[in-house]
Structure formats: C-alpha cells, structure tokens
Design a protein around this motif. Structure first.
Motif, PDB file in Angstrom:
ATOM      1  N   CYS A   1      36.568  32.835  39.719  1.00 28.59           N
ATOM      2  CA  CYS A   1      36.757  32.481  38.311  1.00 28.59           C
ATOM      3  C   CYS A   1      35.407  32.240  37.637  1.00 28.59           C
ATOM      4  O   CYS A   1      35.157  32.715  36.518  1.00 28.59           O
TER       5      CYS A   1
ATOM      6  N   GLN B   1      33.286  35.595  37.371  1.00 24.78           N
ATOM      7  CA  GLN B   1      33.869  36.494  36.373  1.00 24.78           C
ATOM      8  C   GLN B   1      33.595  36.009  34.955  1.00 24.78           C
ATOM      9  O   GLN B   1      33.203  36.781  34.082  1.00 24.78           O
ATOM     10  N   ASN B   2      33.784  34.713  34.728  1.00 26.74           N
ATOM     11  CA  ASN B   2      33.631  34.229  33.358  1.00 26.74           C
ATOM     12  C   ASN B   2      32.182  34.221  32.901  1.00 26.74           C
ATOM     13  O   ASN B   2      31.911  34.366  31.707  1.00 26.74           O
TER      14      ASN B   2
ATOM     15  N   LEU C   1      42.948  37.208  35.063  1.00 21.54           N
ATOM     16  CA  LEU C   1      43.185  36.226  34.015  1.00 21.54           C
ATOM     17  C   LEU C   1      44.073  35.065  34.432  1.00 21.54           C
ATOM     18  O   LEU C   1      44.076  34.033  33.763  1.00 21.54           O
TER      19      LEU C   1
ATOM     20  N   PRO D   1      41.856  31.212  37.369  1.00 17.89           N
ATOM     21  CA  PRO D   1      41.881  29.900  36.702  1.00 17.89           C
ATOM     22  C   PRO D   1      42.832  28.913  37.375  1.00 17.89           C
ATOM     23  O   PRO D   1      42.536  27.714  37.454  1.00 17.89           O
TER      24      PRO D   1
ATOM     25  N   PHE E   1      31.783  37.793  31.934  1.00 15.53           N
ATOM     26  CA  PHE E   1      32.450  38.022  30.644  1.00 15.53           C
ATOM     27  C   PHE E   1      31.639  37.420  29.497  1.00 15.53           C
ATOM     28  O   PHE E   1      31.632  37.958  28.385  1.00 15.53           O
ATOM     29  N   ALA E   2      30.961  36.288  29.773  1.00 15.20           N
ATOM     30  CA  ALA E   2      30.166  35.629  28.726  1.00 15.20           C
ATOM     31  C   ALA E   2      28.999  36.516  28.296  1.00 15.20           C
ATOM     32  O   ALA E   2      28.552  36.440  27.148  1.00 15.20           O
TER      33      ALA E   2
ATOM     34  N   HIS F   1      35.736  38.817  25.549  1.00 13.07           N
ATOM     35  CA  HIS F   1      35.632  38.013  26.781  1.00 13.07           C
ATOM     36  C   HIS F   1      36.723  38.396  27.785  1.00 13.07           C
ATOM     37  O   HIS F   1      36.423  38.790  28.901  1.00 13.07           O
ATOM     38  N   TRP F   2      37.989  38.279  27.363  1.00 10.58           N
ATOM     39  CA  TRP F   2      39.101  38.567  28.275  1.00 10.58           C
ATOM     40  C   TRP F   2      39.969  39.731  27.810  1.00 10.58           C
ATOM     41  O   TRP F   2      40.441  40.511  28.613  1.00 10.58           O
TER      42      TRP F   2
ATOM     43  N   GLU G   1      35.506  42.392  40.112  1.00  7.67           N
ATOM     44  CA  GLU G   1      35.362  42.930  38.753  1.00  7.67           C
ATOM     45  C   GLU G   1      35.599  44.437  38.758  1.00  7.67           C
ATOM     46  O   GLU G   1      35.155  45.149  37.858  1.00  7.67           O
TER      47      GLU G   1
END
Ligand SMILES: [Zn+2]
Ligand SMILES: [Zn+2]
Length: 298
Positions: free
Chosen positions: A191, A194-195, A26, A30, A198-199, A130-131, A96
């Motif tokens: 980043c 991963q996102n 997290l 970013p 997560f989406a 998501h996070w 992950e």
C-alpha cells in the motif's frame, strides 16, 4: 473521423483487468494497512515487523524506481542480466503490473504528458491521476510504447512470471514473522509503495516548484522526493527523462540515484546517463541558476 473510429474504447481493459486491478490495488492493500495499524494498537508489533515494512518498502520501491523506471523505461544506464532480473523481480513485488505493461503506460505518459492521451494527468481530476485511472485501464500498447522491453528476454521472462514475484512479496514476510509479518511486510508495505508511486503521478503534477520549462504540469515536490526514493523531483525528470539522476541539485535527495552511483562504483552498472550543463541551462526558466547544477551534470 477515421481516427475516432479506430481509437480503443475508453474502458477497453488490458491484461490486468479492471476488477482485478481494483481488488488488488485499491481495496486489499489499504485493508491490510488498517490491519497492520490494528496490530500496533493491540501491542503485537515488534521490531521485526517494522523492519519487514521498511526493508520491503525500500527494496521493492527501488525495484520500481531503478528497475522499472530508470532502467526499463528510460534506459538511463546499462547493467548485466542478473542485476536487471533482480531489479525487475523486486519491482514486480510492488504489484504495479508486469514490467512490460508498466513501461508502456509510463512512456505513454511522457509522450502525452498532461495532454490528450496521458493516462493519468491531474487535468482529468486529482483522484483520477492518483487512483481512478487504474480502474479505467486503457488497452496496453506495448508494441507502440515499450517495444524494446518486448525484445528483452529478461523483461519478458520476469513479466511472464509476474504473479510468482507478487506472491513471494507476501510469502516471505509471512514465513519470517507470521500474520503480522504478512500485514506489515506484505499488504501495508505494498500500500505504501503504490501510493508513493501514485503520488508521483498526482501530487508531482500539481504541487511543487517548476525550475524547468517542460510544457507540462510536472513539479519538483520535496516530500515525494524523499518518500519516493528520489522520484519526486519530477520536473527535473520530465526535463531530462533519460537522466539516471532525478535529484540534480545537492539538496535534492535521490536515494535511487545514490544507489545507481554505488552500483556504478562497484562495476555493476555502466554508461550512466546524465544531462550536460548546457542542456540544463537551455531548459531552465532562470538560466543563471545553472551554477547550482554543476555537481550532477556530465
Ligand atoms: Zn510525470
Ligand atoms: Zn519517467
């Protein structure tokens, strides 16, 4: 009640503990992404840095989608130990978690999708799905949800050496292109992958079409479908979890499915699972729409 007493406490952390997960997942990526954008503003970005970002995104992304997800979790095709190891190593570099733990969490999601016990349903809040859930890591129940990976020597070996593959994901781009390479091919790439993953957990359980009756909130979201290398066709996936293909209609672009087709064509994978047309028809809200699915069905 006995069940309530024996349930693990909500904050019971697994092997990849909360502070470590928070730091790596997290905070650092970013920051690295911001650093990468700063080098862009400063005019220090070259083609090699963009290539490291895009190449790393696709390779480690496919490691997750084909390796961790479609092979390790859902066993939607078979392959030899070398191809399996390469896929799991690439997936590990996406940071992950080790493959055994990823599989356990993901199976827990499928079994409890959008109900009590789902680790990351948007019913508990979009940010949580998501996070947030990563900071509340429940105990990893590998014996219960990923027993076959514990018996798989390749999955065990790559999981045990997870940190090496994570490190290589930073070291290789650094050796190729210095600190800009580290930022673009390492942290920014991490980043982004991963996102997108997560989406799938957040966006694809909130926004999009739901052609199949799956008794959960899963949706087909075309943006995540494209960015997620095919994983955004998530209502399709919840309807047919063991299908090697998530894109089931011709316009549902599924890069991971295309790569599996190529690997099958050259003999590196076999026994590729796909749903039968009758199964598709039975789960459709509009059964007459089944003629749109003939291309993929077995
Ligand atoms: Zn889902
Ligand atoms: Zn799945």
């Amino acid at each position: 009640m006995a069940a309530a007493v024996s349930a693990p406490p909500a904050n019971n952390v697994g092997k990849w503990s909360t502070p470590l997960t928070t730091l790596f997942v997290l905070v650092l990526p970013p920051l690295g992404a911001l650093g990468a954008l700063a080098t862009l503003v400063m005019g220090r970005v070259q083609g090699v840095h963009i290539a490291l970002f895009l190449g790393g995104f696709v390779l480690t992304g496919l490691g997750i989608t084909i390796g961790y997800h479609r092979l390790a979790t859902h066993r939607s095709f078979e392959t030899n130990p070398l191809v399996k190891a390469v896929l799991y190593i690439l997936g590990s570099a996406a940071v992950e978690g080790p493959v055994v733990e990823w599989v356990a969490n993901h199976m827990k999601h499928h079994i409890n999708a959008d109900r009590e016990g789902d680790p990351h349903s948007p019913r508990d809040g979009l940010l949580h799905s998501h996070w947030g859930w990563l900071t509340q890591f429940a105990e990893i129940e590998a014996e219960k949800y990923a027993s076959w990976t514990l018996r798989d020597p390749v999955a065990r070996a790559v999981s045990a050496t997870f940190i090496i593959w994570v490190a290589l994901g930073y070291v290789v781009p650094f050796l190729i292109a210095g600190w800009e390479g580290f930022l673009w091919g390492g942290l920014f790439r991490q980043c982004a992958v991963q996102n997108v993953t997560f989406a799938v957990n957040s966006v694809c359980h909130r926004w999009g079409a739901q052609p199949f009756n799956t008794n959960d909130l899963s949706r087909n979201n075309w943006i995540v479908g494209i960015l997620g290398l095919g994983e955004g066709w998530h209502n399709n996936h919840h309807a047919f979890p063991v299908s090697a293909y998530h894109g089931l209609r011709w316009w549902e672009f599924d890069l991971s499915g295309i790569v599996i087709r190529v690997l099958e064509a050259v003999g590196l994978v076999k026994n590729v699972r796909r749903p039968a047309l009758g199964q598709i028809q039975r789960k459709l809200y509009v059964p007459a729409a089944v003629n749109l699915y003939e291309r993929v069905a077995s």
